[in-house]
Design an enzyme around this catalytic site. Structure first.
Site: not given
Length: 284
Positions: A10, A32, A97, A120
């Site tokens: 995105q 990655l 967050d 995560y």
């Protein structure tokens, strides 16, 4: 030239609109999962700044594959940051967050104590630590609830489900700021440029859309803006169990970002209208 890790996500898609002259690396060009490939890509291109818009984003899958998620979200950004520090160029890393434990109702500041609830969040926090440890000019941009006309996100899921259902049950006890990917992309470019001029601006910052809202409240706004009759039924998180725990409080204090870079909180309702218009154009 700015080098961007990521091409189809995105934020990367929005960066391509704002900075078409940048070089965008796909997974095939810089995986990655192999941090050394990221280092080689930076050294080979010798850019004036690097933005990492690639990440492991499968929150629930990370619970079962934390080691793999940590390589992608932790080790790879660290390798990128070290390469940038060696070249004396700024590095911008997008974080989340989810590095916070979601307690209370007060917006988290960049200096708030971290305490991720799941794999995560731990992987993203590991990336932050590795970027700081590299010692170069850097910006860590924590954000939340990203949406756009591209890829998989909450807005597109609600539109798909809302078009075929009379009602949807949506969580109402998690609060945060829906953030347009376009605003994140613009912020990354602004920060990269500013860090070239003033490396002392290095640090962590927050960007989230305004005003804060619950997922159910956001869903209701999406249905209304899209002209869908689907009714949103608010439910508590316990009625929608997920493998990875989600933070109840994802409110982010954006004030330091405004003070340092002049970047204000984006109004997500206006961005939602733009995304809906773009999606309508692509289906006609």
């Amino acid at each position: 030239m700015i080098l961007v890790f990521g091409r189809s996500g995105q934020v990367a898609r929005e960066l391509a609109r704002l900075a078409p002259e940048a070089v965008f690396l796909s997974r095939a060009e810089a995986d990655l999962a192999r941090p050394e490939a990221c280092t080689a890509a930076i050294l080979g291109h010798a850019p004036r700044a690097v933005i990492n818009a690639a990440a492991w984003t499968a929150v629930d899958a990370a619970e079962d594959e934390e080691a793999a998620a940590t390589v992608i979200n932790g080790d790879a950004p660290g390798a990128m940051a070290r390469a940038c520090a060696g070249l004396g160029i700024p590095f911008v890393q997008i974080s989340s967050d989810y590095v916070f434990d979601g307690s209370g109702e007060t917006p988290w500041t960049p200096d708030s104590p971290t305490g991720p609830l799941g794999a995560y969040g731990r992987s993203k926090l590991a990336g932050e630590a590795a970027v700081r440890a590299a010692g170069g000019a850097h910006a860590i941009l924590r954000t939340s609830w990203v949406f756009s006309a591209h890829g998989a996100n909450f807005v597109k899921t609600m539109l798909r489900l809302g078009a075929s259902r009379d009602s949807l049950s949506v969580i109402d006890d998690q609060m945060g700021g829906p953030t347009p990917a376009a605003a994140i992309a613009a912020a990354c470019l602004t920060m990269a440029q500013a860090l070239q001029q003033d490396p002392a601006l290095s640090g962590a910052y927050h960007l989230s859309g305004a005003p804060d809202v619950s997922w159910a409240g956001f869903a209701a706004e999406i249905m209304g803006a899209a002209g869908l009759a689907c009714r949103i039924i608010p439910i508590p998180s316990r009625d929608y169990p997920q493998k990875a725990p989600r933070p109840a409080n994802s409110r982010l204090d954006n004030s330091s970002l405004t003070q340092a870079f002049g970047i204000k909180r984006p109004a997500w309702r206006a961005s939602l209208a733009q995304v809906l218009a773009e999606l309508k154009d692509t289906t006609q």
